[in-house]
Design an enzyme around this catalytic site. Structure first.
Site, PDB file in Angstrom:
ATOM      1  N   SER A  74       0.835  -1.198   0.000  1.00  0.00           N
ATOM      2  CA  SER A  74       0.000   0.000   0.000  1.00  0.00           C
ATOM      3  C   SER A  74       0.879   1.261   0.000  1.00  0.00           C
ATOM      4  CB  SER A  74      -0.962  -0.056   1.191  1.00  0.00           C
ATOM      5  OG  SER A  74      -1.980   0.883   1.047  1.00  0.00           O
ATOM      6  N   ASP A 104      -9.852  -5.393  -4.013  1.00  0.00           N
ATOM      7  CA  ASP A 104      -9.244  -4.440  -3.083  1.00  0.00           C
ATOM      8  C   ASP A 104     -10.213  -3.280  -2.858  1.00  0.00           C
ATOM      9  OD1 ASP A 104      -7.629  -2.219  -2.050  1.00  0.00           O
ATOM     10  OD2 ASP A 104      -5.921  -3.524  -2.465  1.00  0.00           O
ATOM     11  N   HIS A 163      -7.399  -5.917   0.339  1.00  0.00           N
ATOM     12  CA  HIS A 163      -6.222  -5.122   0.707  1.00  0.00           C
ATOM     13  C   HIS A 163      -5.519  -5.648   1.965  1.00  0.00           C
ATOM     14  CE1 HIS A 163      -4.072  -1.365  -0.119  1.00  0.00           C
ATOM     15  NE2 HIS A 163      -4.046  -1.095   1.168  1.00  0.00           N
TER      16      HIS A 163
END
Lengths: 276, 276
Positions: A146, A222, A254
């Site tokens: 991320s 996600d 995610h």
């Protein structure tokens, strides 16, 4: 440097250490996994940069990376995601301030005096690691998740060229065009967007790319995919003819359940290039 | 039963579910990993019982068990370690009350109305799982860590005989002779020690043993080893000629860095017997 803890782990040692950081002007904590092979001589090093709200600890406990790092005889460094402490500026948002350093050197107040995560990860921590542990600093690669994927990609594509391979899990790839990016880049770096570009993986890819192999995984489910913009980096990488494996993983989100699922692939990928 | 979350994980699904428990008279939460094979038909089930202070979540995020459960096509159930909620009795100590159910049916107040973890894990939750998921309940095995290792060993050695194999990571093996045990057994079950014996793995081993294979790992640097008393169970198992792999792992401690290191071995061990 002080030892916070050391635990036997997959034949090696998972350590946590703290030190006074010059770059960040505060105490910083990091995790370091050393495989058994480090007892016999220097081993390659893979950096893992974490995402928003994380500390040095999240990936160290949840990503399952030591399993595969031990198999390949590779060390893992887990830096924190920002400077920390009562004297360090913070923000009520989860995505600005402590836990959200975005791997930049801030120039704007109230951030400039501590938020220098670029220098911390790129310059200060490598010197500290080399001095204190059995690591072959000529063999470094980098990955992240991320916000940490954003950090890994931008650092790998910087002109320094200190990484042999780069990978990322659900990275923020185009922050200059996203709410996970414009908010932080303007806060930390000010409103002159010209100086944002070294901190946008898509812009780095258009500008110079990466001199080595790249692996990127993103889940099709996600929940933040509109902020991550994987399509921007995919387009830029293909246009540049960058050596890349760009994978959209069906059904994954995610979370660290996604990260841990594909960690084996990422460690095997980096091992191939770190040991070449 | 309500779904709290479901995440794609190693080709299968890591779910978290909550339900009103009859045994515990409160809402209970558990984690369940289903491998990809569960989409095609019932799969074997391995129970993982956690230790003091843990919830359903610790092992689910830190033990790396899904990696190997997916490889072997086995489901994993992660129950909570006690009843929960404002209406449930608690204690200031970390080792009594919520987070410390010790896998018994309490008979003493203030615990008796909710602390029935033996019935919850042995009776109620299996029925709920069979009704709602694609599981082959004729193929069950059990493992656990610390207090959960105690639970796994005592449940496996109960006369019911519902488990094909049992393993444990740094289990409490002789609680009737240890401060991690006498305190809780007297609180939950009262002072008549005769009724404690089904909840002491060493006494169960002396009394009847386990009709199947057993695997136990304990770290030589375990900081709680004097409370765990692995030597008591080792002696009793050898005296009984119990089929067992009893391993002392040099340098390892009580942490999940230890558990995750040997999780691959435990899943392979159970898979051999679950698929036999």
């Amino acid at each position: 440097m002080e030892t916070v803890s050391e635990n036997a782990c997959f034949g090696g040692t998972q350590g946590v250490y703290t030190h006074a950081s010059t770059a960040c002007s505060c105490n910083m904590t990091f995790g370091l996994f050393l495989p058994a092979e480090a007892k016999d001589g220097p081993v390659p090093l893979l950096w893992y940069l974490s995402g928003l709200t994380c500390t040095h600890e999240n990936a160290m406990t949840k990503a399952g990376a030591q399993t595969w790092a031990a198999e390949h005889g590779i060390a893992l460094c887990f830096p924190d995601t920002s400077p920390r402490g009562d004297a360090v500026a913070d923000d009520d948002g989860y995505d600005l301030g402590q836990g959200a350093g975005f791997y930049v050197n801030a120039t704007e107040e109230p951030w400039a005096s501590h938020y220098r995560m670029w220098d911390y990860v790129m310059d200060e921590l490598p010197v500290l690691l080399e001095r204190n542990f059995s690591l072959d600093m000529d063999r470094q690669s980098i990955t992240g998740h991320s916000m940490g994927g954003h950090g890994a990609l931008t650092m790998a594509m910087s002109p320094r060229g200190q990484f042999r391979s780069v990978s990322a899990f659900s990275p923020i790839t185009n922050p200059t065009a996203s709410d996970w990016g414009r908010k932080q880049l303007s806060a930390y770096l000010g409103n002159n967007e010209d100086i944002w570009s070294p901190h946008d993986a898509t812009l780095c890819m258009r500008d110079r790319g990466f001199d080595g192999p790249m692996l990127i995984d993103t889940g099709t489910n996600d929940q933040f995919i509109d902020l991550l913009k994987p399509e921007a980096l995919a387009e830029a990488a293909a246009a540049r003819r960058q050596q890349i494996q760009f994978r959209m993983q069906p059904g994954y989100d995610h979370s660290y359940f996604f990260v841990s699922t594909f960690m084996e692939d990422h460690l095997a990928f980096h091992a191939e290039h770190l040991w070449a």
